[in-house]
Design a protein around this motif. Structure first.
Motif, PDB file in Angstrom:
ATOM      1  N   LEU A  85       0.859  -1.185   0.000  1.00 29.83           N
ATOM      2  CA  LEU A  85       0.000   0.000   0.000  1.00 29.83           C
ATOM      3  C   LEU A  85       0.893   1.232   0.000  1.00 29.83           C
ATOM      4  CD1 LEU A  85      -2.557  -1.139   2.725  1.00 29.83           C
ATOM      5  CD2 LEU A  85      -2.949  -1.061   0.267  1.00 29.83           C
ATOM      6  N   SER A  86       0.614   2.162  -0.903  1.00 28.97           N
ATOM      7  CA  SER A  86       1.457   3.343  -1.025  1.00 28.97           C
ATOM      8  C   SER A  86       0.617   4.610  -1.128  1.00 28.97           C
ATOM      9  CB  SER A  86       2.337   3.206  -2.275  1.00 28.97           C
ATOM     10  OG  SER A  86       3.029   4.398  -2.524  1.00 28.97           O
ATOM     11  N   LYS A  87       1.095   5.670  -0.471  1.00 30.05           N
ATOM     12  CA  LYS A  87       0.411   6.963  -0.550  1.00 30.05           C
ATOM     13  C   LYS A  87       0.575   7.588  -1.923  1.00 30.05           C
ATOM     14  CE  LYS A  87       0.649   8.675   4.210  1.00 30.05           C
ATOM     15  NZ  LYS A  87       1.255   9.702   5.073  1.00 30.05           N
ATOM     16  N   ASP A  88       1.772   7.436  -2.517  1.00 26.84           N
ATOM     17  CA  ASP A  88       2.057   8.125  -3.780  1.00 26.84           C
ATOM     18  C   ASP A  88       2.221   7.195  -4.985  1.00 26.84           C
ATOM     19  OD1 ASP A  88       4.510   6.974  -3.181  1.00 26.84           O
ATOM     20  OD2 ASP A  88       5.470   8.886  -2.651  1.00 26.84           O
ATOM     21  N   GLY A  89       2.341   5.894  -4.755  1.00 27.00           N
ATOM     22  CA  GLY A  89       2.474   4.949  -5.873  1.00 27.00           C
ATOM     23  C   GLY A  89       3.863   4.928  -6.504  1.00 27.00           C
ATOM     24  N   VAL A  90       4.794   5.700  -5.962  1.00 29.12           N
ATOM     25  CA  VAL A  90       6.148   5.767  -6.526  1.00 29.12           C
ATOM     26  C   VAL A  90       6.871   4.433  -6.299  1.00 29.12           C
ATOM     27  CG1 VAL A  90       8.408   6.894  -6.322  1.00 29.12           C
ATOM     28  CG2 VAL A  90       6.312   8.262  -6.251  1.00 29.12           C
ATOM     29  N   GLY A  91       7.477   3.924  -7.352  1.00 24.94           N
ATOM     30  CA  GLY A  91       8.242   2.686  -7.248  1.00 24.94           C
ATOM     31  C   GLY A  91       7.395   1.432  -7.234  1.00 24.94           C
TER      32      GLY A  91
END
Length: 131
Positions: free
Chosen positions: A120-126
């Motif tokens: 789970l990611s806040k920004d979706g980076v990587g």
């Protein structure tokens, strides 16, 4: 071994198979979900990780804990907008049983357990949606 024969043994060791990195800790923002743990504890821990600056957390679960991990991910996504990548795999577990009676050999049994990793990611980076 039949169930009846297993009464003469006790489980002394349970470990993962060779070449299986699912149980290895990959980051400090990893949350391992177990069957025994309370969902609200996992949720508050994940929220703490996010509030302390983590942009990505990883929920890991095996076997019967998988449905709990999915529930926790859904609750977290309701609390804040998050990107999600989910991977499923199968992990080999090796159980070692020790005889309770003399004259019997130690028994090793191999089994495969479903494993799930929810990133789970806040920004979706990587994050790789093809992963």
């Amino acid at each position: 071994l039949s169930f009846h024969a297993m009464e003469k043994y006790r489980l002394i060791e349970e470990h993962k198979g060779e070449g299986d990195d699912f149980l290895e800790t990959t980051s400090s923002s990893e949350v391992r979900i177990t069957q025994q743990g309370k969902p609200r504890n996992y949720i508050s821990y994940a929220m703490t990780l996010f509030s302390e600056g983590s942009t990505t957390i990883v929920l890991k679960a095996m076997g019967r804990a998988i449905n709990k991990a999915v529930t926790i991910a859904e609750i977290l996504k309701r609390k804040m907008p998050l990107h999600q990548v989910t991977t499923l795999s199968s992990c080999e577990m090796i159980d070692v049983f020790e005889p309770l009676e003399e004259g019997l050999d130690t028994v090793t049994s191999r089994r495969y357990v479903s494993c799930m990793k929810i990133t789970l990611s806040k920004d979706g980076v990587g994050m790789d949606p093809n992963d």
